[in-house]
Each structure stands twice: as structure tokens, then as C-alpha cells.
Design a protein around this motif. Structure first.
Motif, short mmCIF file in Angstrom:
data_model
loop_
_atom_site.label_atom_id
_atom_site.label_comp_id
_atom_site.label_asym_id
_atom_site.label_seq_id
_atom_site.Cartn_x
_atom_site.Cartn_y
_atom_site.Cartn_z
N THR A 2 1.30 -0.27 -35.18
CA THR A 2 -0.11 -0.02 -34.91
C THR A 2 -0.57 -0.86 -33.72
OG1 THR A 2 -0.51 0.36 -37.25
CG2 THR A 2 -2.42 -0.09 -35.88
N LEU A 60 -6.06 4.77 -29.74
CA LEU A 60 -5.66 6.18 -29.74
C LEU A 60 -5.33 6.66 -28.34
CD1 LEU A 60 -8.32 7.61 -32.24
CD2 LEU A 60 -5.86 7.35 -32.67
N GLN A 63 -1.90 6.50 -26.53
CA GLN A 63 -0.84 7.48 -26.80
C GLN A 63 -1.28 8.92 -26.58
OE1 GLN A 63 1.56 6.86 -30.31
NE2 GLN A 63 0.83 4.76 -30.54
N TYR A 64 -2.58 9.17 -26.50
CA TYR A 64 -3.08 10.55 -26.43
C TYR A 64 -4.17 10.67 -25.36
CZ TYR A 64 -0.67 11.04 -30.86
OH TYR A 64 0.29 11.05 -31.83
N LEU A 275 -5.69 3.43 -38.22
CA LEU A 275 -4.75 3.77 -37.16
C LEU A 275 -3.31 3.82 -37.67
CD1 LEU A 275 -6.32 1.64 -34.31
CD2 LEU A 275 -6.05 4.13 -34.27
N GLU A 276 -2.99 2.95 -38.59
CA GLU A 276 -1.64 2.97 -39.16
C GLU A 276 -1.35 4.33 -39.80
OE1 GLU A 276 0.86 0.67 -42.69
OE2 GLU A 276 -0.94 -0.25 -41.86
N VAL A 278 -3.03 7.22 -39.29
CA VAL A 278 -3.21 8.33 -38.35
C VAL A 278 -2.03 8.46 -37.39
CG1 VAL A 278 -4.60 9.15 -36.41
CG2 VAL A 278 -5.72 8.38 -38.51
N LEU A 279 -1.62 7.36 -36.80
CA LEU A 279 -0.54 7.42 -35.81
C LEU A 279 0.78 7.79 -36.45
CD1 LEU A 279 -1.52 4.37 -33.59
CD2 LEU A 279 -1.86 6.80 -33.11
N ASP A 280 1.01 7.31 -37.66
CA ASP A 280 2.23 7.71 -38.37
C ASP A 280 2.19 9.20 -38.70
OD1 ASP A 280 4.74 6.87 -39.99
OD2 ASP A 280 3.52 7.93 -41.47
N PHE A 282 0.49 11.64 -37.09
CA PHE A 282 0.67 12.45 -35.89
C PHE A 282 2.12 12.43 -35.40
CE2 PHE A 282 -4.05 11.97 -34.59
CZ PHE A 282 -4.35 13.19 -35.16
N GLU A 283 2.81 11.34 -35.63
CA GLU A 283 4.19 11.25 -35.18
C GLU A 283 5.14 12.01 -36.10
OE1 GLU A 283 7.66 7.93 -34.15
OE2 GLU A 283 5.64 7.28 -34.70
#
Length: 292
Positions: A2, A60, A63-64, A275-276, A278-280, A282-283
Motif C-alpha cells: 500500500t 491511487l 498507479q492509475y 487502499l490495501e 482496493v489496490l489488491d 484491482f490487481e
């Protein structure tokens, strides 16, 4: 891993001038864009603005290509007075036209509260345009929300509530929505209130709340095939965690996450945990069983 969060509240000085504008579906739309790569559209709840993402937008956008939009009638976007402009379907149509204006073919979407219902409508009706969805305590007004929120829908008292929004009103609502009230700062209150210094904003908010009907979306949820992550604050007093049950039923393939010691605005209270998840998500997405 994160990304590190800046614990200091992000300052949007002269917020009305920080973003850009695009004309979409006959509306003048304000938005903030940061980062490059796959598009990620952020949809705030009714009564808010793009400022609600101030604690997560930097991480965010690392990465995006993040696009934080002010919905019509909100923030620094145009504020039409007619209620039909604010129906969930009308707002979804405007956001898809907005994506067209920005040259965005497809986007992942994060929608907060009522913004989550708009995101679901977009996924149901514009499946090819929407990727993965993150929904933060989605839904409309509940009986546990403060009276000042619920009264905006009233044909008798709504106009008065809309006309008397003040910094104190905003501070009281944030105090009720947060679990950790020490996070509420004068800067936060000021930024949330800024759009409501415009007298048209209160009337637009009232029109938006009166037009909003989540039942317009619920029947189509079973048609949604997108990966969906739903995140809820365990201590959410505005939309209690029991409200998630309807989405368990309607979206059987969705993934759910709970964040403890967290109220309604969980992306501001617990940005690292948010974020932990959400980012996991999306990945890696969701592992789905193969269909016949």
C-alpha cells in the motif's frame, strides 16, 4: 504494498480553480485528473464534491489515471434546478457522456454511498464501458441518517434545510458520520462547505436527493457481471452494516470487506486500510467459477 499516505489533510486551495471542465450531456462538469494508465473514475455521494477523495487520490494516481468528478449540482459543476437531471439514470448517462468527452473507453469505478448506486447503474446499462467496481457502503437515505439530511427530501421543510446550510451544519454532519471525530479539521469543514457558499447549491442538493431512488437500480443488479468489491465501516451509523445484506443477495459474486472502528466516510477515516483492499482488488480481481 500500500502506498504511504500523507497524514496531513490534503489542502485544495482555491478548489474551484484546481480542476478542469468538460461539457457532457448538456452539463458543465468540473473534475480533477491525476496520474496515467488505466482510467479510474471516482464518484462521490450526493452532498459532496471531489474533495472527499483528498486522502487517497495521490496514492491511487500513482498507479492509475484517476478522474475525480463533481456530479452535476455538486462541487463546482453546473447546478441545474430540475429534479429529472438528478435521477440515477440521468446522472449515469451524464457520466458516460463525460467519459466520451475525455476519450475514456472503459474505466474502473469507485463509488461512495449514493455514488455507488450510480456506479451500479452504469455497470448494468453500459457494461462495455465499466471495468471493476468498488462500492463504499452503497445506497440511499436511511432512517438512521441525521434529520437535516432526511429533511431535504421533504416537500414542506426541505427548502428551509437547503437554504440554511452553513459551516456549522457541515461540521455537525461530519461529526455524526465519522467514528474518529479527531480527524475532522477546520480545513476539512471549510472545503466541504465551499461549494455551498453558492446559493444554488442547496436547491440543487435538495433536487438531487428528491430525485434519487435506489429502487430504480436494484432490479438490474443480477445482470451485472463485473468484479465488485463492497467495503463497509463496521461502525457506520448512516448506513448500518446490516444494509449490506441486500447486496449479498443481489450480487452473489461480489467480494465484501469490513473495516473496524470506522464510520460512514471510511476512505477518509481509514485510508491505508481502504487502499490495501482496493489496490489488491484491482490487481487480482475475484476468482469466479466457470459458467456453463
Amino acid at each position: 504494498m500500500t502506498p504511504e499516505i500523507n497524514q496531513k489533510t490534503r489542502q485544495f486551495q482555491n478548489s474551484e480553480h484546481i480542476g478542469r471542465y468538460a461539457d457532457a450531456n448538456g452539463r458543465h462538469i468540473h473534475y480533477l485528473e491525476q496520474g496515467t494508465g488505466e482510467a479510474l473514475l471516482l464518484i462521490h455521494s450526493l452532498g459532496q464534491s471531489f474533495f472527499t477523495w483528498h486522502r487517497v487520490i495521490d496514492a491511487l494516481s500513482a498507479q492509475y489515471r484517476v478522474i475525480a468528478v463533481d456530479l452535476p449540482g455538486h462541487g463546482y459543476s453546473e447546478k441545474p434546478a430540475d429534479e429529472p437531471s438528478y435521477a440515477i439514470g440521468a446522472l449515469a448517462d451524464t457520466l458516460v457522456a463525460f467519459m466520451d468527452e475525455l476519450g475514456v473507453e472503459t474505466a474502473n469505478v469507485i463509488g461512495f454511498s449514493m455514488g455507488g448506486m450510480i456506479a451500479l447503474d452504469m455497470a448494468a446499462r453500459f457494461a462495455s464501458r465499466i471495468g471493476a467496481l468498488v462500492l463504499i457502503c452503497p445506497g440511499g437515505i436511511t432512517a438512521t441518517m441525521p434529520y437535516r439530511v432526511r429533511s431535504l427530501e421533504s416537500s414542506i421543510t426541505g427548502w428551509l434545510t437547503a437554504a440554511t446550510i452553513s459551516p456549522k451544519t457541515v461540521a455537525n454532519l461530519l461529526t455524526d458520520a465519522f467514528f474518529d471525530r479527531t480527524l475532522i479539521t477546520p480545513e476539512m469543514v471549510r472545503e466541504y462547505y465551499k461549494p455551498y457558499a453558492d446559493k444554488a447549491a442547496g436547491a440543487a442538493l435538495r433536487a438531487a436527493l428528491r430525485a434519487f431512488d435506489e429502487e430504480d437500480v436494484m432490479p438490474s443488479l443480477r445482470d451485472i457481471e463485473n468484479d465488485v468489491l463492497i467495503i463497509w465501516g463496521v461502525d457506520d451509523r448512516w448506513r448500518e452494516v446490516s444494509s449490506a445484506e441486500v447486496f449479498h443477495i443481489a450480487l452473489p459474486n461480489a467480494q465484501f470487506a469490513l473495516i473496524r472502528n470506522c464510520g460512514h466516510v471510511l476512505h477518509e477515516e481509514k485510508p491505508e486500510r481502504f487502499l490495501e483492499y482496493v489496490l489488491d482488488f484491482f490487481e487480482h480481481g475475484i476468482d469466479r467459477p466457470e459458467r456453463d
